[in-house]
Design a protein around this motif. Structure first.
Motif, PDB file in Angstrom:
ATOM      1  N   LEU A   1       0.833  -1.204   0.000  1.00 34.09           N
ATOM      2  CA  LEU A   1       0.000   0.000   0.000  1.00 34.09           C
ATOM      3  C   LEU A   1       0.869   1.256   0.000  1.00 34.09           C
ATOM      4  O   LEU A   1       0.618   2.202  -0.765  1.00 34.09           O
ATOM      5  N   MET A   2       1.900   1.269   0.845  1.00 35.94           N
ATOM      6  CA  MET A   2       2.801   2.416   0.896  1.00 35.94           C
ATOM      7  C   MET A   2       3.500   2.607  -0.451  1.00 35.94           C
ATOM      8  O   MET A   2       3.618   3.736  -0.954  1.00 35.94           O
ATOM      9  N   SER A   3       3.931   1.521  -1.044  1.00 28.66           N
ATOM     10  CA  SER A   3       4.594   1.596  -2.342  1.00 28.66           C
ATOM     11  C   SER A   3       3.658   2.139  -3.408  1.00 28.66           C
ATOM     12  O   SER A   3       4.070   2.915  -4.282  1.00 28.66           O
ATOM     13  N   ASN A   4       2.385   1.719  -3.340  1.00 27.68           N
ATOM     14  CA  ASN A   4       1.417   2.187  -4.332  1.00 27.68           C
ATOM     15  C   ASN A   4       1.174   3.692  -4.199  1.00 27.68           C
ATOM     16  O   ASN A   4       1.075   4.409  -5.194  1.00 27.68           O
ATOM     17  N   LEU A   5       1.085   4.184  -2.949  1.00 26.56           N
ATOM     18  CA  LEU A   5       0.901   5.618  -2.729  1.00 26.56           C
ATOM     19  C   LEU A   5       2.135   6.399  -3.194  1.00 26.56           C
ATOM     20  O   LEU A   5       2.017   7.474  -3.791  1.00 26.56           O
ATOM     21  N   MET A   6       3.313   5.841  -2.907  1.00 24.74           N
ATOM     22  CA  MET A   6       4.544   6.457  -3.408  1.00 24.74           C
ATOM     23  C   MET A   6       4.523   6.533  -4.932  1.00 24.74           C
ATOM     24  O   MET A   6       4.832   7.564  -5.537  1.00 24.74           O
ATOM     25  N   ALA A   7       4.148   5.406  -5.530  1.00 26.92           N
ATOM     26  CA  ALA A   7       4.137   5.324  -6.987  1.00 26.92           C
ATOM     27  C   ALA A   7       3.175   6.331  -7.590  1.00 26.92           C
ATOM     28  O   ALA A   7       3.488   6.989  -8.598  1.00 26.92           O
ATOM     29  N   LEU A   8       1.997   6.477  -6.972  1.00 19.83           N
ATOM     30  CA  LEU A   8       0.994   7.402  -7.503  1.00 19.83           C
ATOM     31  C   LEU A   8       1.516   8.832  -7.485  1.00 19.83           C
ATOM     32  O   LEU A   8       1.361   9.576  -8.470  1.00 19.83           O
ATOM     33  N   LEU A   9       2.152   9.234  -6.398  1.00 18.69           N
ATOM     34  CA  LEU A   9       2.691  10.585  -6.322  1.00 18.69           C
ATOM     35  C   LEU A   9       3.822  10.774  -7.332  1.00 18.69           C
ATOM     36  O   LEU A   9       3.847  11.750  -8.095  1.00 18.69           O
ATOM     37  N   LEU A  10       4.760   9.823  -7.357  1.00 17.22           N
ATOM     38  CA  LEU A  10       5.921   9.979  -8.228  1.00 17.22           C
ATOM     39  C   LEU A  10       5.531   9.927  -9.710  1.00 17.22           C
ATOM     40  O   LEU A  10       6.071  10.676 -10.531  1.00 17.22           O
ATOM     41  N   GLN A  11       4.598   9.043 -10.068  1.00 18.77           N
ATOM     42  CA  GLN A  11       4.184   8.962 -11.473  1.00 18.77           C
ATOM     43  C   GLN A  11       3.426  10.218 -11.889  1.00 18.77           C
ATOM     44  O   GLN A  11       3.544  10.673 -13.039  1.00 18.77           O
ATOM     45  N   SER A  12       2.661  10.804 -10.971  1.00 19.05           N
ATOM     46  CA  SER A  12       1.964  12.049 -11.309  1.00 19.05           C
ATOM     47  C   SER A  12       2.972  13.174 -11.516  1.00 19.05           C
ATOM     48  O   SER A  12       2.778  14.043 -12.382  1.00 19.05           O
ATOM     49  N   LEU A  13       4.073  13.174 -10.747  1.00 19.71           N
ATOM     50  CA  LEU A  13       5.127  14.172 -10.953  1.00 19.71           C
ATOM     51  C   LEU A  13       5.819  13.961 -12.289  1.00 19.71           C
ATOM     52  O   LEU A  13       6.146  14.921 -13.002  1.00 19.71           O
ATOM     53  N   SER A  14       6.045  12.702 -12.638  1.00 17.03           N
ATOM     54  CA  SER A  14       6.663  12.383 -13.926  1.00 17.03           C
ATOM     55  C   SER A  14       5.790  12.854 -15.079  1.00 17.03           C
ATOM     56  O   SER A  14       6.277  13.454 -16.051  1.00 17.03           O
ATOM     57  N   ALA A  15       4.479  12.588 -14.977  1.00 15.45           N
ATOM     58  CA  ALA A  15       3.543  13.036 -16.013  1.00 15.45           C
ATOM     59  C   ALA A  15       3.522  14.559 -16.098  1.00 15.45           C
ATOM     60  O   ALA A  15       3.459  15.135 -17.189  1.00 15.45           O
ATOM     61  N   ARG A  16       3.606  15.232 -14.955  1.00 13.82           N
ATOM     62  CA  ARG A  16       3.598  16.700 -14.925  1.00 13.82           C
ATOM     63  C   ARG A  16       4.800  17.256 -15.680  1.00 13.82           C
ATOM     64  O   ARG A  16       4.690  18.237 -16.432  1.00 13.82           O
ATOM     65  N   LEU A  17       5.958  16.637 -15.479  1.00 12.26           N
ATOM     66  CA  LEU A  17       7.166  17.082 -16.177  1.00 12.26           C
ATOM     67  C   LEU A  17       6.980  17.005 -17.689  1.00 12.26           C
ATOM     68  O   LEU A  17       7.320  17.940 -18.428  1.00 12.26           O
ATOM     69  N   GLY A  18       6.433  15.877 -18.163  1.00  9.88           N
ATOM     70  CA  GLY A  18       6.241  15.705 -19.599  1.00  9.88           C
ATOM     71  C   GLY A  18       5.193  16.635 -20.172  1.00  9.88           C
ATOM     72  O   GLY A  18       5.360  17.184 -21.271  1.00  9.88           O
ATOM     73  N   ILE A  19       4.089  16.835 -19.437  1.00  7.87           N
ATOM     74  CA  ILE A  19       2.984  17.664 -19.936  1.00  7.87           C
ATOM     75  C   ILE A  19       3.366  19.142 -19.969  1.00  7.87           C
ATOM     76  O   ILE A  19       3.132  19.833 -20.961  1.00  7.87           O
ATOM     77  N   VAL A  20       3.974  19.635 -18.898  1.00  8.81           N
ATOM     78  CA  VAL A  20       4.249  21.066 -18.780  1.00  8.81           C
ATOM     79  C   VAL A  20       5.494  21.465 -19.571  1.00  8.81           C
ATOM     80  O   VAL A  20       5.456  22.418 -20.370  1.00  8.81           O
ATOM     81  N   ARG A  21       6.593  20.758 -19.382  1.00  9.15           N
ATOM     82  CA  ARG A  21       7.847  21.160 -20.013  1.00  9.15           C
ATOM     83  C   ARG A  21       8.085  20.494 -21.357  1.00  9.15           C
ATOM     84  O   ARG A  21       8.972  20.908 -22.109  1.00  9.15           O
ATOM     85  N   GLY A  22       7.315  19.439 -21.656  1.00 11.58           N
ATOM     86  CA  GLY A  22       7.570  18.733 -22.906  1.00 11.58           C
ATOM     87  C   GLY A  22       8.915  18.052 -22.909  1.00 11.58           C
ATOM     88  O   GLY A  22       9.568  17.916 -23.953  1.00 11.58           O
ATOM     89  N   ARG A  23       9.365  17.617 -21.744  1.00  8.64           N
ATOM     90  CA  ARG A  23      10.641  16.926 -21.593  1.00  8.64           C
ATOM     91  C   ARG A  23      10.423  15.620 -20.851  1.00  8.64           C
ATOM     92  O   ARG A  23       9.625  15.561 -19.910  1.00  8.64           O
ATOM     93  N   ASP A  24      11.133  14.579 -21.258  1.00  8.18           N
ATOM     94  CA  ASP A  24      11.134  13.386 -20.421  1.00  8.18           C
ATOM     95  C   ASP A  24      12.268  13.525 -19.409  1.00  8.18           C
ATOM     96  O   ASP A  24      13.084  14.456 -19.485  1.00  8.18           O
ATOM     97  N   LEU A  25      12.317  12.621 -18.448  1.00  4.85           N
ATOM     98  CA  LEU A  25      13.265  12.746 -17.332  1.00  4.85           C
ATOM     99  C   LEU A  25      14.709  12.682 -17.811  1.00  4.85           C
ATOM    100  O   LEU A  25      15.575  13.408 -17.281  1.00  4.85           O
ATOM    101  N   ALA A  26      14.986  11.851 -18.796  1.00  6.58           N
ATOM    102  CA  ALA A  26      16.358  11.740 -19.308  1.00  6.58           C
ATOM    103  C   ALA A  26      16.800  13.050 -19.960  1.00  6.58           C
ATOM    104  O   ALA A  26      17.931  13.513 -19.763  1.00  6.58           O
ATOM    105  N   GLN A  27      15.919  13.676 -20.753  1.00 11.21           N
ATOM    106  CA  GLN A  27      16.255  14.949 -21.384  1.00 11.21           C
ATOM    107  C   GLN A  27      16.480  16.041 -20.341  1.00 11.21           C
ATOM    108  O   GLN A  27      17.406  16.844 -20.466  1.00 11.21           O
ATOM    109  N   ALA A  28      15.619  16.068 -19.331  1.00  5.31           N
ATOM    110  CA  ALA A  28      15.754  17.081 -18.282  1.00  5.31           C
ATOM    111  C   ALA A  28      17.070  16.907 -17.516  1.00  5.31           C
ATOM    112  O   ALA A  28      17.742  17.891 -17.176  1.00  5.31           O
ATOM    113  N   ASN A  29      17.452  15.670 -17.247  1.00  8.05           N
ATOM    114  CA  ASN A  29      18.736  15.415 -16.588  1.00  8.05           C
ATOM    115  C   ASN A  29      19.889  15.905 -17.443  1.00  8.05           C
ATOM    116  O   ASN A  29      20.844  16.525 -16.946  1.00  8.05           O
ATOM    117  N   ARG A  30      19.826  15.616 -18.720  1.00 12.28           N
ATOM    118  CA  ARG A  30      20.910  16.000 -19.630  1.00 12.28           C
ATOM    119  C   ARG A  30      21.081  17.514 -19.673  1.00 12.28           C
ATOM    120  O   ARG A  30      22.201  18.024 -19.793  1.00 12.28           O
TER     121      ARG A  30
END
Length: 629
Positions: free
Chosen positions: A70-99
């Motif tokens: 359950l804890m892992s699922n809640l963690m996953a939900l928050l982190l995946q929503s942050l990942s989606a936010r990065l792609g939607i708002v900045r138009g960057r995936d995590l690898a591009q943003a790191n680079r």
């Protein structure tokens, strides 16, 4: 292989699902157009690696570790929503943003760690599918592992069919997994009051901690953070404030539904293991094959083990597709290097198969499940290097603007990162302590200490570096190189020698017509045909069979028509290999232009008939006119 200049993540499907086209359609159609990316992500949360850790946790500790899920699922939900936010708002995936953010040296380490995580993911998928195949067919595990190579080209086919069809295929596999375990739970008849007690946090022992960290690693997977930030960019939507907020809201709903489905599957596996084994005195069940064998005995139904094996294969197959996509995103984002999808798939699968084959050849099939659990612990160790940069990016108001996450979300995200890093370091230190007690090998001990220090140092750099004031901000990756070049006067090329690659089909007339259209006074034509009879494979240019004679006569017939119009024309035959022979004859003839026909083969036909044009144009340094037939 090519170095990509595009900054679009998964450029072949970027913006391929037009959500604006549903305007005026029913509400459910408008909402459904955004749904899909999270389901591709969710399969990573129910892959075979989860099975090993969930089975071990349920059979050894009953329901006591369900709170970790359950804890892992809640963690996953928050982190995946942050990942989606990065792609939607900045138009960057995590690898591009790191680079764009970290120094080159740090990015090299982050890239290597991301590739290790993807290899560990694919290792779990290979082993899970292989075990499932073995359980259904009874063949040796080594052969089952090698059979998993055959799914290498499935991703190619799905990508050709389009993003929505790929998502539909994945959702179908997820449904198979879910239905299978729903039936399993009904057969197991767990005591719900006892299940509820498992949501009270507790860590019974060091072994439980090891399994708990494995569960977290299997649930919150680093490659999914790269994947989700890219997949949301397959949706085309209005880039105004209302459009972005709508995309964020609907993708959060998509993630909630998909990840809750994944939680149900993981919880079902753990509850099944606890009900069928732990509470019946079989606390030694930690292997998938052992669980499969005992299900019939413990539940009194032959349906249970069959559904177990089918769901295992579906989980492995669905996860291997998304793992390959994540590998493509990581390679293109960090290295800006794009290779053929089938080659990327094959390399990833070979890297995963090699350790599995080595373990089977040396130790037999006994330690496979231990290898599965180890792969999930390796994944957990990589989590901090994906989570920490992600939190920095979505909290940055300069880049995210009004869509930067608020303080409460930042606090929750940093708490999750702290828990993950703490659990990882605690597990590493405890495992090192146990080894130091058993071994006197000073060299290995020194390497382990050095590795731990590098691990901590890299973590500190990923945390601190984005917060440091930098004199110069690194520019964003350009989509295309911008130049000030102006259009000059028209250039009308004249070709003294034009080569034509002819295949004696009904489309020859079209190629001949284009050749005449590019000709000028004194143009010389080189007519080329490649003979592909069976004898050419053996005798090559020494071939003098009926097909060769007829082909030469046909070529001469075309040449006579050019000569009758006042042009010079020569005929050349190639033998056996179409692409190689066309390129050789064109180069030897000194042609300045090649005209070749494209017949529009796709999918399996490319594999059956071969892809000639790409091979030919890569071998030539002259213009190539491709005429669609």
């Amino acid at each position: 292989m090519m170095t990509t200049k595009s900054d679009q993540s998964l450029s072949e499907v970027h913006g391929s699902v037009d959500t604006t086209a549903t305007a005026g359609k029913p509400l459910w159609r408008r909402i459904a157009s955004f749904f899909g990316p999270a389901y591709l992500v969710s399969v990573g949360y129910m892959d075979p690696g989860n099975w090993a850790t969930d089975l071990a946790g349920g059979s050894q500790f009953g329901y006591k570790l369900i709170w970790v899920l359950l804890m892992s699922n809640l963690m996953a939900l928050l982190l995946q929503s942050l990942s989606a936010r990065l792609g939607i708002v900045r138009g960057r995936d995590l690898a591009q943003a790191n680079r764009e953010t970290y120094p080159k040296t740090i990015n090299v380490f982050l890239y290597i760690l991301a590739e290790i995580a993807i290899a560990a993911t694919d290792l779990a998928e290979v082993l899970g599918m292989a075990i499932g195949i073995q359980l259904l067919t009874g063949i040796p595990l080594l052969w089952a592992v090698l059979i998993t190579l055959c799914d290498t080209f499935l991703l190619l086919l799905l990508q050709r069919l389009g993003m929505r069809k790929m998502e539909a295929f994945i959702i179908t596999l997820v449904a198979i997994i879910g239905i299978s375990f729903l039936v399993e739970i009904i057969l197991a008849k767990p005591v719900l009051s006892e299940v509820a007690k498992g949501f009270v946090p507790s860590i019974p022992s060091k072994t439980a901690l090891y399994i708990a960290i494995g569960i977290i690693g299997a649930t919150v997977m680093p490659h999914n953070l790269y994947l989700h930030s890219a997949l949301v960019q397959t949706r085309k939507f209005k880039r105004d404030d209302a459009g972005i907020r709508r995309a964020l809201r609907l993708n959060f709903i998509d993630s909630t539904i998909a990840l809750n489905a994944a939680f149900f599957v993981n919880a079902a596996i753990l509850v099944l293991a606890a009900s069928a084994f732990y509470y019946k005195g079989r606390t030694d069940v930690a292997e998938i094959r052992q669980a499969h064998t005992l299900l019939n005995e413990m539940l009194g139904s032959s349906l249970a083990p069959m559904l177990f094996a089918i769901a295992l294969i579906a989980a492995g197959q669905s996860s291997t597709i998304t793992g390959t996509l994540a590998g493509q995103i990581v390679m293109e984002g960090y290295l800006r290097l794009r290779i053929n999808p089938w080659l990327r798939r094959l390399l990833t699968r070979v890297v995963a198969i090699v350790p599995a084959v080595i373990v089977i050849l040396i130790n037999g099939e006994d330690n496979i499940d231990a290898l599965l659990v180890l792969s999930q612990v390796v994944l957990s160790l990589q989590l901090g290097f994906a989570v920490i940069p992600l939190i920095h990016f979505v909290s940055n108001k300069a880049q995210m603007g009004v869509y930067a996450v608020k303080a409460p979300v930042q606090i929750a995200a940093w708490l999750i990162a702290a828990v993950l890093v703490y659990l990882n370091l605690r597990m590493v230190v405890e495992q090192m302590g146990d080894y130091f007690m058993r071994s006197e090998n000073l060299f290995v001990k020194a390497l382990m200490v050095l590795g731990l220090l590098l691990f901590v140092a890299l973590l500190l750099i990923t945390i601190v570096y984005p917060m440091l004031p930098r004199r110069k901000t690194r520019p964003l990756l350009p989509m295309h190189r911008h130049t000030d070049t102006l259009i000059g006067p028209a250039i009308k090329p004249t070709y003294k020698t034009i080569a034509l690659a002819l295949d004696f089909s009904r489309f020859d007339a079209t190629l001949l017509g284009h050749a005449l259209g590019h000709a000028s006074e004194g143009t010389r034509f080189v007519l080329i045909h490649v003979v592909e009879s069976a004898t050419t494979r053996i005798h090559g240019s020494e071939t003098d069979d009926m097909e060769t004679r007829n082909d030469l006569a046909q070529l001469e017939g075309y040449a006579e028509q050019f000569r009758s119009r006042g042009f010079t024309a020569v005929t050349l035959l190639g033998y056996h290999s179409r692409a190689r022979e066309i390129a050789r004859l064109v180069n030897e003839s000194g042609a300045e232009l090649l005209i070749i026909g494209a017949h529009g083969h796709r999918g399996m036909l490319d594999w059956i008939y071969g892809e000639t044009i790409d091979s030919v144009r890569h071998a030539l340094k002259i213009p190539v006119l491709i005429v669609s037939a």
